[in-house]
Design a protein around this motif. Structure first.
Motif, PDB file in Angstrom:
ATOM      1  N   GLY A  47     -33.070 -10.592 -14.285  1.00 41.77           N
ATOM      2  CA  GLY A  47     -31.919 -11.460 -14.058  1.00 41.77           C
ATOM      3  C   GLY A  47     -30.606 -10.766 -14.338  1.00 41.77           C
ATOM      4  N   ALA A  48     -29.534 -11.567 -14.301  1.00 41.91           N
ATOM      5  CA  ALA A  48     -28.191 -11.087 -14.606  1.00 41.91           C
ATOM      6  C   ALA A  48     -27.483 -12.156 -15.423  1.00 41.91           C
ATOM      7  N   VAL A  49     -26.826 -11.755 -16.490  1.00 45.47           N
ATOM      8  CA  VAL A  49     -26.137 -12.709 -17.360  1.00 45.47           C
ATOM      9  C   VAL A  49     -25.077 -13.467 -16.566  1.00 45.47           C
ATOM     10  N   GLY A  50     -25.089 -14.779 -16.688  1.00 44.26           N
ATOM     11  CA  GLY A  50     -24.106 -15.618 -16.003  1.00 44.26           C
ATOM     12  C   GLY A  50     -24.568 -16.157 -14.668  1.00 44.26           C
ATOM     13  N   SER A  51     -25.682 -15.626 -14.137  1.00 41.64           N
ATOM     14  CA  SER A  51     -26.174 -16.116 -12.849  1.00 41.64           C
ATOM     15  C   SER A  51     -26.721 -17.530 -12.997  1.00 41.64           C
ATOM     16  N   PRO A  52     -26.171 -18.512 -12.272  1.00 45.48           N
ATOM     17  CA  PRO A  52     -26.685 -19.876 -12.381  1.00 45.48           C
ATOM     18  C   PRO A  52     -28.126 -20.000 -11.917  1.00 45.48           C
ATOM     19  N   PHE A  53     -28.555 -19.102 -11.044  1.00 41.98           N
ATOM     20  CA  PHE A  53     -29.921 -19.166 -10.531  1.00 41.98           C
ATOM     21  C   PHE A  53     -30.913 -18.596 -11.541  1.00 41.98           C
ATOM     22  N   VAL A  54     -30.480 -17.574 -12.262  1.00 42.79           N
ATOM     23  CA  VAL A  54     -31.300 -17.046 -13.354  1.00 42.79           C
ATOM     24  C   VAL A  54     -31.381 -18.077 -14.476  1.00 42.79           C
ATOM     25  N   ILE A  55     -30.262 -18.719 -14.754  1.00 42.14           N
ATOM     26  CA  ILE A  55     -30.223 -19.728 -15.811  1.00 42.14           C
ATOM     27  C   ILE A  55     -31.198 -20.870 -15.519  1.00 42.14           C
ATOM     28  N   PHE A  91     -26.110 -25.592 -11.725  1.00 46.99           N
ATOM     29  CA  PHE A  91     -25.060 -24.820 -11.057  1.00 46.99           C
ATOM     30  C   PHE A  91     -23.726 -25.551 -11.144  1.00 46.99           C
ATOM     31  N   ILE A  92     -23.755 -26.872 -10.982  1.00 48.97           N
ATOM     32  CA  ILE A  92     -22.525 -27.663 -10.980  1.00 48.97           C
ATOM     33  C   ILE A  92     -21.819 -27.564 -12.321  1.00 48.97           C
ATOM     34  N   THR A  93     -22.592 -27.685 -13.393  1.00 53.06           N
ATOM     35  CA  THR A  93     -22.017 -27.576 -14.738  1.00 53.06           C
ATOM     36  C   THR A  93     -21.417 -26.199 -14.964  1.00 53.06           C
ATOM     37  N   LEU A  94     -22.115 -25.178 -14.535  1.00 55.26           N
ATOM     38  CA  LEU A  94     -21.641 -23.813 -14.731  1.00 55.26           C
ATOM     39  C   LEU A  94     -20.411 -23.513 -13.883  1.00 55.26           C
ATOM     40  N   PHE A  95     -20.388 -24.055 -12.663  1.00 54.74           N
ATOM     41  CA  PHE A  95     -19.302 -23.734 -11.745  1.00 54.74           C
ATOM     42  C   PHE A  95     -17.975 -24.316 -12.215  1.00 54.74           C
ATOM     43  N   GLN A  96     -18.037 -25.354 -13.046  1.00 52.00           N
ATOM     44  CA  GLN A  96     -16.804 -25.933 -13.564  1.00 52.00           C
ATOM     45  C   GLN A  96     -16.024 -24.936 -14.419  1.00 52.00           C
ATOM     46  N   ASP A  97     -16.718 -23.941 -14.963  1.00 55.55           N
ATOM     47  CA  ASP A  97     -16.057 -22.936 -15.789  1.00 55.55           C
ATOM     48  C   ASP A  97     -15.187 -21.982 -14.972  1.00 55.55           C
ATOM     49  N   VAL A  98     -15.437 -21.904 -13.660  1.00 51.12           N
ATOM     50  CA  VAL A  98     -14.646 -20.986 -12.822  1.00 51.12           C
ATOM     51  C   VAL A  98     -13.819 -21.726 -11.787  1.00 51.12           C
ATOM     52  N   ALA A  99     -13.972 -23.034 -11.697  1.00 49.42           N
ATOM     53  CA  ALA A  99     -13.235 -23.827 -10.707  1.00 49.42           C
ATOM     54  C   ALA A  99     -12.657 -25.061 -11.383  1.00 49.42           C
ATOM     55  N   GLU A 131     -16.603 -16.274 -20.473  1.00 45.74           N
ATOM     56  CA  GLU A 131     -16.311 -14.892 -20.079  1.00 45.74           C
ATOM     57  C   GLU A 131     -17.471 -14.302 -19.278  1.00 45.74           C
ATOM     58  N   GLN A 132     -18.692 -14.559 -19.734  1.00 50.31           N
ATOM     59  CA  GLN A 132     -19.869 -14.075 -19.001  1.00 50.31           C
ATOM     60  C   GLN A 132     -19.974 -14.744 -17.644  1.00 50.31           C
ATOM     61  N   GLN A 133     -19.657 -16.029 -17.592  1.00 48.48           N
ATOM     62  CA  GLN A 133     -19.714 -16.769 -16.337  1.00 48.48           C
ATOM     63  C   GLN A 133     -18.705 -16.218 -15.339  1.00 48.48           C
ATOM     64  N   HIS A 134     -17.468 -16.014 -15.799  1.00 51.11           N
ATOM     65  CA  HIS A 134     -16.436 -15.436 -14.935  1.00 51.11           C
ATOM     66  C   HIS A 134     -16.848 -14.044 -14.472  1.00 51.11           C
ATOM     67  N   GLY A 135     -17.428 -13.262 -15.370  1.00 44.34           N
ATOM     68  CA  GLY A 135     -17.855 -11.912 -15.033  1.00 44.34           C
ATOM     69  C   GLY A 135     -18.897 -11.897 -13.932  1.00 44.34           C
ATOM     70  N   PHE A 136     -19.850 -12.832 -14.009  1.00 48.48           N
ATOM     71  CA  PHE A 136     -20.882 -12.882 -12.979  1.00 48.48           C
ATOM     72  C   PHE A 136     -20.276 -13.220 -11.625  1.00 48.48           C
ATOM     73  N   PHE A 137     -19.467 -14.269 -11.568  1.00 46.56           N
ATOM     74  CA  PHE A 137     -18.905 -14.697 -10.285  1.00 46.56           C
ATOM     75  C   PHE A 137     -17.977 -13.626  -9.704  1.00 46.56           C
ATOM     76  N   LYS A 138     -17.252 -12.938 -10.558  1.00 45.17           N
ATOM     77  CA  LYS A 138     -16.386 -11.864 -10.087  1.00 45.17           C
ATOM     78  C   LYS A 138     -17.213 -10.730  -9.497  1.00 45.17           C
ATOM     79  N   ALA A 139     -18.301 -10.351 -10.185  1.00 47.51           N
ATOM     80  CA  ALA A 139     -19.172  -9.286  -9.689  1.00 47.51           C
ATOM     81  C   ALA A 139     -19.870  -9.691  -8.401  1.00 47.51           C
TER      82      ALA A 139
END
Length: 226
Positions: free
Chosen positions: A12-20, A161-169, A203-211
């Protein structure tokens, strides 16, 4: 059981909503596993061999056999380990859970991604309208504390995914006025002991979406240059 659990790996990858999603299911089931971190844009040969079709995380490896795609992995986990089921026993209810989890990926996830990361402003606004329309269906569907009633279910895990996406949107931050049931659900879900232990930092969440955005942009650029 212990011998089987020792042969479970999650790539997996840290911050990935699908891995989570997969991590939540494994934790709810009490399945011991080895986690292997992958770096987006620089995926290992091991992952590419396990998932040559999509070349993406997550990949679950059970007794040397790889399973890809988060919803497929969730169903596999539920079938392979019977304790603490995340899908209902009733065939009709199972079908409904599969329907809504697919709806979340096809309508919510797809629109959410476009609403933030596509360059065209008009297209982003259109995607946001589509996202809010899809969320209204989920708002209407939510009848109890969780989609599965009093316990976290397959649909709740898919909707993480919805809960996690609120951190970047910020535009997606639920309030008591807009989507009140989803607002309450997101708080209950995020504060569940199992979920809270697994959730990444902002920070990890933003990092994943940015990558992820950079990876897609590079792939599109490469395709356009051919």
């Amino acid at each position: 059981m212990a011998a089987i659990e020792e042969e479970v790996q999650l790539l997996g990858a840290v911050g990935s909503p699908f891995v989570i999603r997969v991590q939540i299911a494994l934790k709810l089931k009490g399945i011991e596993h080895k986690y292997v971190e992958e770096k987006l844009g620089y995926l290992s040969e091991t992952l590419l061999n396990y998932n040559p079709v999509y070349k993406m995380v997550p990949v679950l490896v059970h007794n040397g056999k790889p399973i890809s795609e988060s919803r497929v992995i969730l169903e596999y986990i539920d079938e392979a380990w019977k304790q603490n089921p995340i899908l209902p026993n009733d065939p009709y209810q199972r079908a409904l859970d599969r329907f809504w989890s697919k709806f979340i990926d096809d309508k919510c996830v797809a629109a959410a991604w476009k609403s933030v990361f596509i360059p065209d402003e008009k297209e982003r606004e259109k995607a946001r309208e589509e996202l809010f329309e899809a969320l209204q269906f989920l708002e209407n569907e939510l009848k109890d504390k969780f989609f599965g009633g009093e316990e976290i279910s397959f649909v709740d895990i898919a909707a993480s995914f919805i809960t996690l996406f609120q951190d970047v949107a910020e535009f997606l931050l639920f309030s008591g006025d807009k989507f009140p049931k989803l607002h309450k659900w997101s708080q209950e879900f995020y504060n569940h002991p199992v979920v809270k232990e697994i959730m990444p930092t902002k920070e990890q969440q933003h990092g994943f979406f940015k990558a992820r955005a950079a990876s897609i942009a590079a792939a599109n650029k490469a395709a356009a240059s051919k």
